[in-house]
Scaffold this motif. Structure first.
Motif, short mmCIF file in Angstrom:
data_model
loop_
_atom_site.label_atom_id
_atom_site.label_comp_id
_atom_site.label_asym_id
_atom_site.label_seq_id
_atom_site.Cartn_x
_atom_site.Cartn_y
_atom_site.Cartn_z
N PHE A 273 0.87 -1.17 0.00
CA PHE A 273 0.00 0.00 0.00
C PHE A 273 0.91 1.22 0.00
CE2 PHE A 273 -2.85 3.25 1.50
CZ PHE A 273 -4.09 2.87 1.02
N GLN A 274 0.70 2.12 -0.96
CA GLN A 274 1.55 3.31 -1.05
C GLN A 274 0.82 4.54 -0.58
OE1 GLN A 274 3.05 4.47 -4.91
NE2 GLN A 274 4.05 6.30 -4.10
N THR A 275 1.43 5.25 0.36
CA THR A 275 0.97 6.59 0.73
C THR A 275 1.95 7.58 0.11
OG1 THR A 275 2.22 6.40 2.79
CG2 THR A 275 -0.12 5.86 2.87
N ASN A 276 1.54 8.26 -0.96
CA ASN A 276 2.39 9.24 -1.62
C ASN A 276 2.19 10.57 -0.90
OD1 ASN A 276 4.13 10.41 -3.41
ND2 ASN A 276 3.00 9.81 -5.25
N LEU A 277 3.13 10.89 -0.03
CA LEU A 277 2.91 11.96 0.94
C LEU A 277 3.22 13.34 0.38
CD1 LEU A 277 4.36 10.34 4.19
CD2 LEU A 277 2.04 10.22 3.26
N ARG A 278 2.41 14.26 0.80
CA ARG A 278 2.68 15.68 0.59
C ARG A 278 3.55 16.17 1.74
NH1 ARG A 278 -3.56 16.74 0.99
NH2 ARG A 278 -3.03 15.44 2.79
N GLU A 279 4.17 17.34 1.60
CA GLU A 279 4.98 17.87 2.70
C GLU A 279 4.18 17.96 4.00
OE1 GLU A 279 8.25 20.88 0.73
OE2 GLU A 279 6.22 21.61 1.08
N SER B 117 7.01 7.62 1.33
CA SER B 117 7.90 8.66 0.80
C SER B 117 9.01 8.92 1.80
CB SER B 117 7.10 9.95 0.56
OG SER B 117 6.00 9.72 -0.28
N VAL B 118 10.27 8.71 1.38
CA VAL B 118 11.41 8.81 2.29
C VAL B 118 12.33 9.96 1.94
CG1 VAL B 118 13.53 7.62 3.03
CG2 VAL B 118 11.35 6.40 3.01
N GLY B 119 12.80 10.04 0.68
CA GLY B 119 13.79 11.06 0.36
C GLY B 119 13.79 11.45 -1.09
N GLY B 120 14.63 12.43 -1.40
CA GLY B 120 14.74 12.94 -2.76
C GLY B 120 14.35 14.40 -2.80
N ILE B 121 13.18 14.72 -3.30
CA ILE B 121 12.73 16.11 -3.38
C ILE B 121 12.64 16.70 -1.98
CG2 ILE B 121 10.81 17.61 -4.05
CD1 ILE B 121 10.32 15.72 -6.41
N VAL B 122 12.01 15.98 -1.05
CA VAL B 122 12.08 16.32 0.37
C VAL B 122 12.38 15.04 1.14
CG1 VAL B 122 10.52 18.30 0.25
CG2 VAL B 122 9.59 16.03 0.74
N SER B 123 13.07 15.20 2.26
CA SER B 123 13.43 14.05 3.10
C SER B 123 12.54 14.03 4.32
CB SER B 123 14.90 14.16 3.53
OG SER B 123 15.76 14.06 2.41
N ASN B 124 11.86 12.92 4.52
CA ASN B 124 11.00 12.76 5.69
C ASN B 124 11.76 12.16 6.86
OD1 ASN B 124 8.47 13.88 4.89
ND2 ASN B 124 8.23 12.14 3.48
N TYR B 125 13.03 12.45 6.91
CA TYR B 125 13.89 12.10 8.03
C TYR B 125 14.93 13.23 8.15
CZ TYR B 125 17.45 10.76 4.58
OH TYR B 125 18.36 10.79 3.55
N THR C 75 16.84 18.17 1.15
CA THR C 75 16.06 19.17 1.87
C THR C 75 15.21 18.48 2.92
OG1 THR C 75 15.92 20.59 -0.09
CG2 THR C 75 14.30 20.98 1.65
N ARG C 76 15.41 18.83 4.18
CA ARG C 76 14.55 18.28 5.23
C ARG C 76 13.14 18.83 5.08
NH1 ARG C 76 17.55 18.15 11.14
NH2 ARG C 76 19.62 17.46 10.43
N ASN C 77 12.17 17.98 5.25
CA ASN C 77 10.78 18.42 5.23
C ASN C 77 10.55 19.29 6.46
OD1 ASN C 77 8.01 18.72 5.20
ND2 ASN C 77 7.57 16.56 4.82
N PRO C 78 10.17 20.57 6.27
CA PRO C 78 9.96 21.42 7.44
C PRO C 78 8.83 20.95 8.34
CG PRO C 78 9.22 22.51 5.43
CD PRO C 78 9.98 21.29 5.01
#
Length: 647
Positions: free
Chosen positions: A12-18, A43-51, A59-62
């Motif tokens: 199951f994929q949750t394609n997360l927004r910021e 969603s882990v990393g790339g455009i925004v990083s959820n870590y 870029t860390r997700n604010p």
């Protein structure tokens, strides 16, 4: 092989927004478990990083500030593993923010106009450039050094000629591309070097994927890469798109092509729960998503469902039926363990990188076989030379492929079964390439609307009705001893009505056969795709059935729109019956229930045990008309038959 992804799984994929970085991990996992999935694509990393990344390229997700831990990935991995759920990391290296683009212009896509490809403040990067070739490896290394993730998926890892709005931006002209290509780069499809560039681009992505796979395997062998042909798991996204004509069999076709080429390599089919990216708040029609998933599992793929945000944010009606199919896959693990193709007919799909792939011919023949209940598998033309499995088939069908690659010719010449070709397949100029062809030479080509307009073929036999030639006809000379059938009725005026006469019967055949080879030197599949005459369908399928002495089809009184998919798994011989009666123009509606149908089973003996998995009943094998078969339970969306004793 001892690796978790070689057993059936469901994602199951949750394609997360910021803004989703503060999600309730335990609640989402409850929903995933209830859905029937045992893997979470996050969603882990790339455009925004959820870590909390420490890399300057990320870029860390604010919104991570919403979490007490400040680390969504860490929380999700720990909670998922406590429940025995795999955590798959979604990475997207296709774009960077403006600051990093300004700092590193060498990373960026450069269009033929010299401009970057900028969309919603993000700049596209080029797979040839250092961000992909170097920085992405550092990001994956950082993730692996902190978290025991169970796999990686890379989104949109490609040379993006179009942006999110569908606007064509051309071929990248960056210095890295210029060096790697080694010749002047094309601007787009109108340039002569564009076909060569497309193969270059595919090769670059394959090479990147292969290196990344090895990089991950050294650091965490338990974590597969989900991506292209050189990955551990082949990825296919089943989706809809505004403005794109719907090919109702797209999912089945793509999964079959991957599984036929390498049956031991898993396929991951991600069914999109919404209509299109610009309309991601609108859920897809439930019956449409149901077809994505049923077509996927019938061909041996692992099902996944994809939503935007969290399940609470994405209230899609289709999630109900998607969950039921996912739980079916979970509850019948034995049926789907080691499920591999087992059809006797192989339909070759045109190489998509060919200058003019014969898609209409392929799709017409695909529909013809499906509607006549002939189980078949699909193989990409580009894989003919190195497949190594051709001798598992009784018949190989080549749909208007033109001149064949030398490796494909060698493989087909070594093949011991029958070959059926249509249109231009196997002709290199006037030469017939394949050994044993009933064609001595090709004399002329009539290709195009006007070239064949009003041309007909007259089948053999008293009372036969003429059928139209649509697309192309190849004038050929037969070899000595070749059997020929059907005769061309020449073109004649077609208007005004007073002048509609003058067709002449010519000594030009519509079918030639000798030994193992049957040639239909015209585009019978394109004709069926474009006008839908059953005569076209039946001429082709009858030629396939006649090419070999053994049965290759299933005799049944099921409607034409029910596909019969044949496989073999740990449970035995597996027959999926996929109900496509709900297919309509640009959509799927509810399938029409089928009652009182029978399936004669030429590949099993009367002592076979046949179980209808969906209906949870055993079906007694009885003889009718001297043939063994079963009376089927009522058929809704799909049924699965398992035959555990074969002749």
């Amino acid at each position: 092989m001892g690796l978790w992804w070689h057993e059936p799984f469901r994602a199951f994929q949750t394609n997360l927004r910021e803004i989703d970085a503060g999600l309730d991990v335990e609640r989402v996992l409850d929903q995933i478990e209830d859905f029937g999935a045992n893997a979470w694509l996050l969603s882990v990393g790339g455009i925004v990083s959820n870590y909390p990344t420490d890399l300057p390229a990320q870029t860390r997700n604010p919104a991570l500030a919403q979490r007490a831990s400040g680390d969504l990935v860490g929380d999700a991995v720990a909670a998922a593993h406590d429940r025995g759920i795999r955590l798959l990391a979604r990475m997207d290296f296709s774009k960077v923010d403006r600051r990093r683009a300004e700092e590193h212009p060498e990373w960026c896509f450069v269009g033929p106009d010299g401009e970057w490809q900028v969309y919603n403040g993000l700049t596209s990067v080029c797979p040839s450039a250092p961000y992909y070739q170097r920085e992405s490896f550092a990001v994956v290394d950082e993730v692996l050094s902190r978290y025991e993730v169970d796999g990686f998926f890379f989104n949109w890892a490609s040379y993006n000629e179009r942006d999110y709005s569908g606007r064509y931006r051309g071929v990248c002209q960056c210095l890295s591309c210029a060096r790697a290509f080694g010749a002047p780069l094309p601007a787009g499809p109108d340039d002569r070097s564009y076909p060569r560039w497309r193969r270059f681009a595919k090769g670059m992505i394959d090479e990147f994927c292969g290196r990344m796979r090895e990089w991950i395997a050294v650091r965490r062998p338990e974590a597969p890469l989900i991506m292209g042909d050189t990955a551990d798991i082949v990825f296919h996204e089943a989706n809809n798109a505004v403005g794109r004509p719907l090919w109702h069999h797209r999912t089945s076709e793509h999964v079959s092509a991957a599984r036929t080429y390498r049956p031991h390599v898993p396929v991951f089919t991600n069914a999109v729960g919404f209509v299109d990216m610009p309309y991601r708040l609108a859920g897809e029609e439930p019956e449409h998503v149901a077809q994505y998933l049923v077509q996927a599992i019938s061909r041996g793929a692992n099902p996944s469902t994809y939503v935007m945000g969290t399940p609470d944010d994405s209230r899609y009606e289709c999630l109900g039926v998607a969950g039921r199919i996912t739980r079916h896959h979970r509850d019948h693990q034995d049926v789907y363990t080691d499920l591999v193709p087992a059809a006797r007919v192989l339909l070759v799909r045109p190489d998509p990188l060919a200058p003019r792939p014969s898609t209409a011919e392929f799709q017409g023949l695909y529909r013809a076989l499906l509607e006549r209940h002939v189980p078949f598998d699909v193989l990409g033309e580009e894989r003919l030379g190195d497949c190594g499995r051709l001798d598992e088939y009784s018949v190989v069908v080549l749909p208007d492929l033109g001149a064949l690659d030398p490796a494909a010719v060698a493989a087909l010449d070594a093949f011991t079964g029958a070959i059926v070709t249509t249109g231009s397949s196997g002709f290199d100029g006037e030469v017939a390439q394949l050994v044993g062809s009933p064609v001595r030479e090709r004399l002329a080509v009539r290709d195009g609307v006007e070239a064949v307009r009003s041309m007909h073929l007259l089948p053999d036999g008293d009372g036969a009705f003429p059928v139209p030639v649509i697309g192309a006809y190849h004038v050929v000379a037969p070899t000595d001893g070749a059997r020929t059938a059907m005769r061309v009725l020449s073109r004649a005026p077609y208007g005004p009505p007073e002048k509609c006469h003058g067709h002449v019967e010519l000594a030009q055949p519509g079918l030639l056969a000798a030994g193992r080879m049957t040639v239909l030197p015209w585009t019978v599949g394109r004709a069926y795709r474009e006008v839908g005459l059953s005569a076209h369908r039946d001429l082709f399928v009858d030629a396939v059935r006649a090419a070999v002495p053994v049965p290759v089809g299933a005799d049944t009184d099921l409607p034409d729109q029910v596909e019969v998919v044949l496989g073999r798994s740990r449970a035995g011989l597996v027959v999926h019956l996929v109900n496509l009666t709900g297919a309509g123009p640009q959509r799927f509606g509810p399938p029409v229930p089928v009652h009182g149908a029978r399936l004669w089973i030429p590949w099993a003996d009367p002592a076979a045990r046949v179980r209808a998995v969906g209906a949870s009943i055993d079906l007694g094998v009885t003889e009718r008309d001297g043939r063994p078969g079963v009376d089927l339970p009522p058929l809704g969306l799909f049924e699965v038959l398992v035959i555990d004793k074969e002749t």
